[in-house]
Each structure stands twice: as C-alpha cells, then as structure tokens.
Design a protein around this motif. Structure first.
Motif, PDB file in Angstrom:
ATOM      1  N   UNK A  50       0.824  -1.212   0.000  1.00 58.62           N
ATOM      2  CA  UNK A  50       0.000   0.000   0.000  1.00 58.62           C
ATOM      3  C   UNK A  50       0.854   1.257   0.000  1.00 58.62           C
ATOM      4  N   UNK A  51       1.841   1.291   0.881  1.00 54.61           N
ATOM      5  CA  UNK A  51       2.638   2.496   1.061  1.00 54.61           C
ATOM      6  C   UNK A  51       3.886   2.531   0.187  1.00 54.61           C
ATOM      7  N   UNK A  52       4.081   1.569  -0.638  1.00 59.35           N
ATOM      8  CA  UNK A  52       5.249   1.523  -1.514  1.00 59.35           C
ATOM      9  C   UNK A  52       6.431   0.893  -0.821  1.00 59.35           C
ATOM     10  N   UNK A  53       7.084   1.641   0.105  1.00 52.78           N
ATOM     11  CA  UNK A  53       8.175   1.105   0.900  1.00 52.78           C
ATOM     12  C   UNK A  53       8.039   1.618   2.326  1.00 52.78           C
ATOM     13  N   UNK A  54       8.550   0.828   3.279  1.00 56.09           N
ATOM     14  CA  UNK A  54       8.586   1.236   4.682  1.00 56.09           C
ATOM     15  C   UNK A  54       9.940   0.845   5.250  1.00 56.09           C
ATOM     16  N   UNK A  55      10.292   1.443   6.357  1.00 57.02           N
ATOM     17  CA  UNK A  55      11.551   1.092   7.007  1.00 57.02           C
ATOM     18  C   UNK A  55      11.405  -0.250   7.701  1.00 57.02           C
ATOM     19  N   UNK A  56      12.543  -0.871   8.002  1.00 55.10           N
ATOM     20  CA  UNK A  56      12.515  -2.174   8.670  1.00 55.10           C
ATOM     21  C   UNK A  56      11.848  -2.096  10.038  1.00 55.10           C
ATOM     22  N   UNK A  57      12.142  -1.061  10.869  1.00 52.23           N
ATOM     23  CA  UNK A  57      11.429  -0.965  12.156  1.00 52.23           C
ATOM     24  C   UNK A  57       9.915  -0.835  11.980  1.00 52.23           C
ATOM     25  N   UNK A  58       9.487  -0.051  10.971  1.00 52.55           N
ATOM     26  CA  UNK A  58       8.047   0.070  10.714  1.00 52.55           C
ATOM     27  C   UNK A  58       7.458  -1.275  10.325  1.00 52.55           C
ATOM     28  N   UNK A  59       8.170  -1.995   9.488  1.00 48.31           N
ATOM     29  CA  UNK A  59       7.711  -3.306   9.023  1.00 48.31           C
ATOM     30  C   UNK A  59       7.582  -4.268  10.197  1.00 48.31           C
ATOM     31  N   UNK A  61       7.112  -3.434  13.387  1.00 46.54           N
ATOM     32  CA  UNK A  61       5.995  -3.006  14.216  1.00 46.54           C
ATOM     33  C   UNK A  61       4.661  -3.436  13.616  1.00 46.54           C
ATOM     34  N   UNK A  62       4.563  -3.347  12.281  1.00 43.97           N
ATOM     35  CA  UNK A  62       3.338  -3.778  11.605  1.00 43.97           C
ATOM     36  C   UNK A  62       3.108  -5.274  11.813  1.00 43.97           C
ATOM     37  N   UNK A  63       4.185  -6.050  11.711  1.00 46.98           N
ATOM     38  CA  UNK A  63       4.065  -7.495  11.934  1.00 46.98           C
ATOM     39  C   UNK A  63       3.629  -7.791  13.359  1.00 46.98           C
ATOM     40  N   UNK A  64       4.177  -7.063  14.324  1.00 44.46           N
ATOM     41  CA  UNK A  64       3.798  -7.261  15.718  1.00 44.46           C
ATOM     42  C   UNK A  64       2.329  -6.923  15.938  1.00 44.46           C
ATOM     43  N   UNK A  65       1.899  -5.816  15.333  1.00 46.42           N
ATOM     44  CA  UNK A  65       0.484  -5.441  15.462  1.00 46.42           C
ATOM     45  C   UNK A  65      -0.421  -6.509  14.872  1.00 46.42           C
ATOM     46  N   UNK A  66      -0.013  -7.054  13.721  1.00 45.51           N
ATOM     47  CA  UNK A  66      -0.818  -8.109  13.081  1.00 45.51           C
ATOM     48  C   UNK A  66      -0.870  -9.359  13.953  1.00 45.51           C
ATOM     49  N   UNK A  67       0.274  -9.698  14.582  1.00 38.08           N
ATOM     50  CA  UNK A  67       0.298 -10.866  15.466  1.00 38.08           C
ATOM     51  C   UNK A  67      -0.607 -10.655  16.670  1.00 38.08           C
TER      52      UNK A  67
END
Length: 241
Positions: A50-59, A61-67
């Motif tokens: 969706x956002x094109x690219x994100x930083x590794x920390x953002x990625x 955090x997103x995975x943690x939120x999904x978990x």
C-alpha cells in the motif's frame, strides 16, 4: 597447461553466490549483526503493498500489530466457542431432564417437539427404522416407521459414513421426512444408535441458513445416543436374525 591452471585459479577464487538461504544462515550464525549495523538497519526499505516502501522498524511493528490482532481474534473465538458450548450443554441438560420425566412414548415425543419449538424451530421429527423396532399392530406408532431402503438415498447423498447432517434437503427428501410442512429452509439430522441403524431424528427450521455444514454436532450426537435407550422403555427392539 598454464592457461588451464590460470582458469582453474580464477574459478576457485570466485566469490560465493548469495541466495536467501545463505543470507538467513549468516544472520543466524551472527545474531549480533543488527547490533553492529544499527544505523544501516534504519536505512533499509521494505516493499509495502500500500505504502510503496517502509523502514525495517516500521515493518517489524506492523508485523507485531498483526500478530497481536491475530491473538486477540483467537482469544475472542475461544470465548465465543466456550459460550456456545455452555449454552449447548444447558440446552441438552434441559431436554434430557424433560425426556427422562416422560411417562409414555407420546409424552417423550411431545417434550422433544416442544423443546425444538422453544428454540424457534418448526419442531422435531423422529423416525424408527422398521427392521429394528416392533412397530406393527397393535402398536400406536406405526406412523413413525421408516424403511431403511427408502432412507438410503438420503444416507448416500448426505451422510455417507457420517451420522449427522446439517443443511438443506431436496423437495423429494423433505416429502419423505417432513411431509406436512409447507416450507423448510434447513434441517439438522442425526442417526440413532451406536451404529446409526436404529432411526433418524430431524430438527427443521424455516431459515435456510439456520443449519449449515460445518456447524457443531455435539448436541445431535448426544441425542442420537440417548434416545434409543429411552425409546426402548416403551417400544421393543426386534430380535436379531
């Protein structure tokens, strides 16, 4: 000869080809890599749909939120199943007590039907396979007799090796099991007895989505085991040939 040695020397000192497995293997063998290269980690960019690219920390955090969201959904599902199971247990106990108090087979059928209607259903329908029970005259329950041969087309189509079915029936199937009802949307069906050879119990609903494949069948299974024992108080089984 000298040319061959030089060619061999060049091939021998070529750098190893990197692939996903080798990168993962290196990172597992060097767990301090991200500590030693913390500044570089912040510069990494991960493709995002969706956002094109994100930083590794953002990625991360997103995975943690999904978990966390997935765990919340699993916990909610467990709570819902526990609530449903508690309700089913309560309903089964209520019906079982009513059936045990029945003083006649007619009263048992009445309790069974009343219980189904209390749940908003059209009612309950019970049939006994004629080759297993003494239903001929002077019995008053010949109308509950069902031929196993006539029922076989339902068994083959919907049950096969199972004892319970939830879903819809064809007009011909409904005519056999629930002939007096005008419209039936869906049914829950259970065979009676340990081998499913003693009869059929059917609950009917006008709602076509009330009973669907994949729903729990614990209550139906218990009734399929309890009813033959109770019925035998008033109707005798045919002797084994």
């Amino acid at each position: 000869m000298i040319a061959k040695r030089r060619a061999h020397h060049k091939i021998k000192h070529q750098p190893p080809i990197l692939n996903d497995d080798k990168v993962c293997e290196y990172l597992f063998q060097h767990p301090d890599f991200f500590i030693r290269h913390a500044q570089q980690i912040d510069k990494l960019r991960i493709p995002h749909p969706v956002r094109g690219v994100v930083s590794l920390p953002e990625w991360q955090m997103t995975r943690q939120r999904n978990k966390i969201k997935q765990l919340e959904n699993e916990i909610q599902s467990l709570v819902q199943h526990a609530t449903i199971n508690e309700r089913l247990f309560s309903q089964l106990m209520t019906l079982q007590l009513a059936l045990l108090k029945a003083n006649s087979f007619s009263e048992l059928l009445e309790h069974l039907n009343d219980w189904g209607r209390s749940l908003g259903l059209l009612g309950a329908y019970l049939y006994l396979f004629e080759d297993k029970w003494q239903l001929t005259a002077p019995s008053n329950f010949q109308h509950l007799s069902l031929s196993t041969e006539k029922f076989d087309f339902i068994r083959i189509r919907h049950l096969q090796y199972g004892f319970q079915y939830l879903g819809q029936l064809s007009p011909a199937e409904l005519t056999l099991l629930i002939p007096e009802q005008g419209y039936v949307g869906s049914i829950a069906l259970s065979l009676l007895g340990d081998f499913g050879d003693l009869g059929v119990l059917v609950f009917a609903s006008r709602d076509p989505h009330h009973y669907q494949p994949g729903q729990g069948t614990v209550l139906l299974e218990k009734l399929g085991q309890i009813l033959p024992v109770l019925i035998n108080r008033w109707i005798e089984r045919k002797p084994l040939c």
